[in-house]
Design an enzyme around this catalytic site. Sequence first.
Site, PDB file in Angstrom:
ATOM      1  N   HIS A  17      66.772  60.620  74.118  1.00 31.04           N
ATOM      2  CA  HIS A  17      66.585  61.781  74.997  1.00 31.04           C
ATOM      3  C   HIS A  17      67.351  62.951  74.399  1.00 31.04           C
ATOM      4  O   HIS A  17      68.539  63.130  74.659  1.00 31.04           O
ATOM      5  CB  HIS A  17      67.080  61.427  76.406  1.00 31.04           C
ATOM      6  CG  HIS A  17      66.823  62.484  77.436  1.00 31.04           C
ATOM      7  ND1 HIS A  17      66.642  62.174  78.772  1.00 31.04           N
ATOM      8  CD2 HIS A  17      66.741  63.839  77.352  1.00 31.04           C
ATOM      9  CE1 HIS A  17      66.455  63.299  79.447  1.00 31.04           C
ATOM     10  NE2 HIS A  17      66.525  64.325  78.612  1.00 31.04           N
ATOM     11  N   HIS A  19      66.515  67.051  73.318  1.00 31.34           N
ATOM     12  CA  HIS A  19      65.629  68.222  73.155  1.00 31.34           C
ATOM     13  C   HIS A  19      66.101  68.945  71.911  1.00 31.34           C
ATOM     14  O   HIS A  19      67.238  69.437  71.876  1.00 31.34           O
ATOM     15  CB  HIS A  19      65.728  69.145  74.371  1.00 31.34           C
ATOM     16  CG  HIS A  19      65.378  68.468  75.657  1.00 31.34           C
ATOM     17  ND1 HIS A  19      64.134  68.579  76.232  1.00 31.34           N
ATOM     18  CD2 HIS A  19      66.099  67.648  76.461  1.00 31.34           C
ATOM     19  CE1 HIS A  19      64.108  67.869  77.345  1.00 31.34           C
ATOM     20  NE2 HIS A  19      65.287  67.288  77.519  1.00 31.34           N
ATOM     21  N   HIS A 197      60.592  63.421  82.453  1.00 30.52           N
ATOM     22  CA  HIS A 197      61.825  63.659  83.205  1.00 30.52           C
ATOM     23  C   HIS A 197      61.481  63.447  84.680  1.00 30.52           C
ATOM     24  O   HIS A 197      60.509  64.024  85.181  1.00 30.52           O
ATOM     25  CB  HIS A 197      62.302  65.099  83.022  1.00 30.52           C
ATOM     26  CG  HIS A 197      62.985  65.362  81.709  1.00 30.52           C
ATOM     27  ND1 HIS A 197      62.393  65.108  80.510  1.00 30.52           N
ATOM     28  CD2 HIS A 197      64.224  65.863  81.430  1.00 30.52           C
ATOM     29  CE1 HIS A 197      63.238  65.440  79.528  1.00 30.52           C
ATOM     30  NE2 HIS A 197      64.352  65.906  80.061  1.00 30.52           N
ATOM     31  N   GLU A 200      65.971  63.713  88.067  1.00 31.67           N
ATOM     32  CA  GLU A 200      67.185  64.409  87.610  1.00 31.67           C
ATOM     33  C   GLU A 200      67.671  65.241  88.801  1.00 31.67           C
ATOM     34  O   GLU A 200      68.761  65.031  89.308  1.00 31.67           O
ATOM     35  CB  GLU A 200      66.862  65.301  86.401  1.00 31.67           C
ATOM     36  CG  GLU A 200      68.069  66.046  85.832  1.00 31.67           C
ATOM     37  CD  GLU A 200      67.679  66.981  84.666  1.00 31.67           C
ATOM     38  OE1 GLU A 200      66.487  67.335  84.526  1.00 31.67           O
ATOM     39  OE2 GLU A 200      68.602  67.387  83.915  1.00 31.67           O
ATOM     40  N   ASP A 278      70.877  64.769  75.482  1.00 36.19           N
ATOM     41  CA  ASP A 278      70.002  65.730  76.165  1.00 36.19           C
ATOM     42  C   ASP A 278      69.949  67.076  75.420  1.00 36.19           C
ATOM     43  O   ASP A 278      69.026  67.305  74.648  1.00 36.19           O
ATOM     44  CB  ASP A 278      70.449  65.911  77.622  1.00 36.19           C
ATOM     45  CG  ASP A 278      69.342  66.420  78.536  1.00 36.19           C
ATOM     46  OD1 ASP A 278      68.209  66.588  78.075  1.00 36.19           O
ATOM     47  OD2 ASP A 278      69.622  66.654  79.738  1.00 36.19           O
ATOM     48  N   ASP A 279      70.918  67.937  75.682  1.00 38.52           N
ATOM     49  CA  ASP A 279      70.995  69.262  75.033  1.00 38.52           C
ATOM     50  C   ASP A 279      72.434  69.458  74.552  1.00 38.52           C
ATOM     51  O   ASP A 279      73.210  70.204  75.169  1.00 38.52           O
ATOM     52  CB  ASP A 279      70.618  70.356  76.040  1.00 38.52           C
ATOM     53  CG  ASP A 279      69.223  70.165  76.591  1.00 38.52           C
ATOM     54  OD1 ASP A 279      68.263  70.483  75.882  1.00 38.52           O
ATOM     55  OD2 ASP A 279      69.102  69.658  77.722  1.00 38.52           O
TER      56      ASP A 279
HETATM   57  N1  ADE Z   1      64.690  70.830  79.057  1.00 43.78           N
HETATM   58  C1  ADE Z   1      65.768  70.700  78.285  1.00 43.78           C
HETATM   59  N2  ADE Z   1      66.700  69.961  78.906  1.00 43.78           N
HETATM   60  C2  ADE Z   1      66.185  69.596  80.105  1.00 43.78           C
HETATM   61  C3  ADE Z   1      66.645  68.822  81.188  1.00 43.78           C
HETATM   62  N3  ADE Z   1      67.844  68.249  81.211  1.00 43.78           N
HETATM   63  N4  ADE Z   1      65.853  68.679  82.266  1.00 43.78           N
HETATM   64  C4  ADE Z   1      64.643  69.257  82.275  1.00 43.78           C
HETATM   65  N5  ADE Z   1      64.160  69.986  81.288  1.00 43.78           N
HETATM   66  C5  ADE Z   1      64.922  70.153  80.198  1.00 43.78           C
HETATM   67 ZN    ZN Z   2      66.177  66.279  79.051  1.00 40.88          ZN
END
Ligand code: ADE
Ligand code: ZN
Length: 338
Positions: A17, A19, A197, A200, A278-279
């Site tokens: 996971h 991005h 997703h 969340e 994630d990011d």
């Molecule tokens: N795009 C990038 N990170 C995300 C996240 N945590 N949830 C939804 N969309 C995303």
């Molecule tokens: Zn994500």
Amino acid sequence: MTDLNTLAANAPKAELHLHIEGSFEPELMFEIARRNDVNLPFKSVEDIRAAYDFSNLQEFLDIYYQGMSVLLLEQDFYDLTWAYLTRAAADHVIHTEIFFDPQGHTERGVAFADVVGGISRALGDAKDKLGISSKLIMCFLRHLSEEEALATWDEAQPHLSLIDGVGLDSSEVGHPPSKFKKVFAKARAAGLHLVAHAGEEGPPSYIWEALDDLCIERVDHGNRALEDQALVKRLADEGLCLTVCPLSNLKLCVIDDMKNHPIKVMLDAGLKPNINSDDPSYFGGYVNDNFLALINALPLSRTDIEVLLRNGFEGSFMDESDKAEALHRLQNYIKNTG
Ligand code: ADE
Ligand code: ZN
């Protein structure tokens, strides 16, 4: 006895996971903005980092789309992806499954071929030079319409040999998975892997929809599944992996404190979570930082860490022989790390 953090940090691992646009470090953002002659609304790297203070998903997404807007050329997407891959190699990631958001680029006039071309070229180099295998997952932005997702699906057709799966991301609440039933059916018919997703910020019903309407094979996040015991049973019975992102959960206020992260509850409930970043540029850490944050905050056992590491490979879309080899490599590491 090796401490748990060292055990986790040095283990061969899979990330499921990630991005790629969320791995865009401010230093590289400035460099690419300069060479593309694009203005960023920030004066310095410090200014950018200071803006990374979010109270929900939407506040993050607003700044995330702004950041990616400096990416214009194939080489930009290559550099972005290569930077993530070299950082992941330092964390002993040996397999990664990367999301990208084509609509975040094509709506600005960037060619689809340049986005997917630059990312794929870096993934190919990572296999040769870093020993990292990968899969590429194209996400649809759920705040846009299904018609727009279908148009993106059409645009992707000449490049499908580079794309392994489709996913669903962006603003969750108000955009249920059922909105994307048709485009996921097309991806399924084309033999692509399916993820979304869900749970969340959105309710458990969105996870049910992702399972029943989109036929997903993994749940990205899935935290709110824990509010619905019938859903927990379904996910556990079907052995679906949940791609959990602890630092993201903290930064986006999905949890109020790492001590309250539900990873242990998930494991004890028979769910199958793995750990991801994630990011990472926006949330303060790559995959090993996520393991460390959990280990520091929660009474996880050595077995818990081993299971989380194994789930990364078991939940991956590697083919069966690659998966068996990676699990064997992990098992040897665990055996030799007393
Ligand atoms: N795009 C990038 N990170 C995300 C996240 N945590 N949830 C939804 N969309 C995303
Ligand atoms: Zn994500």
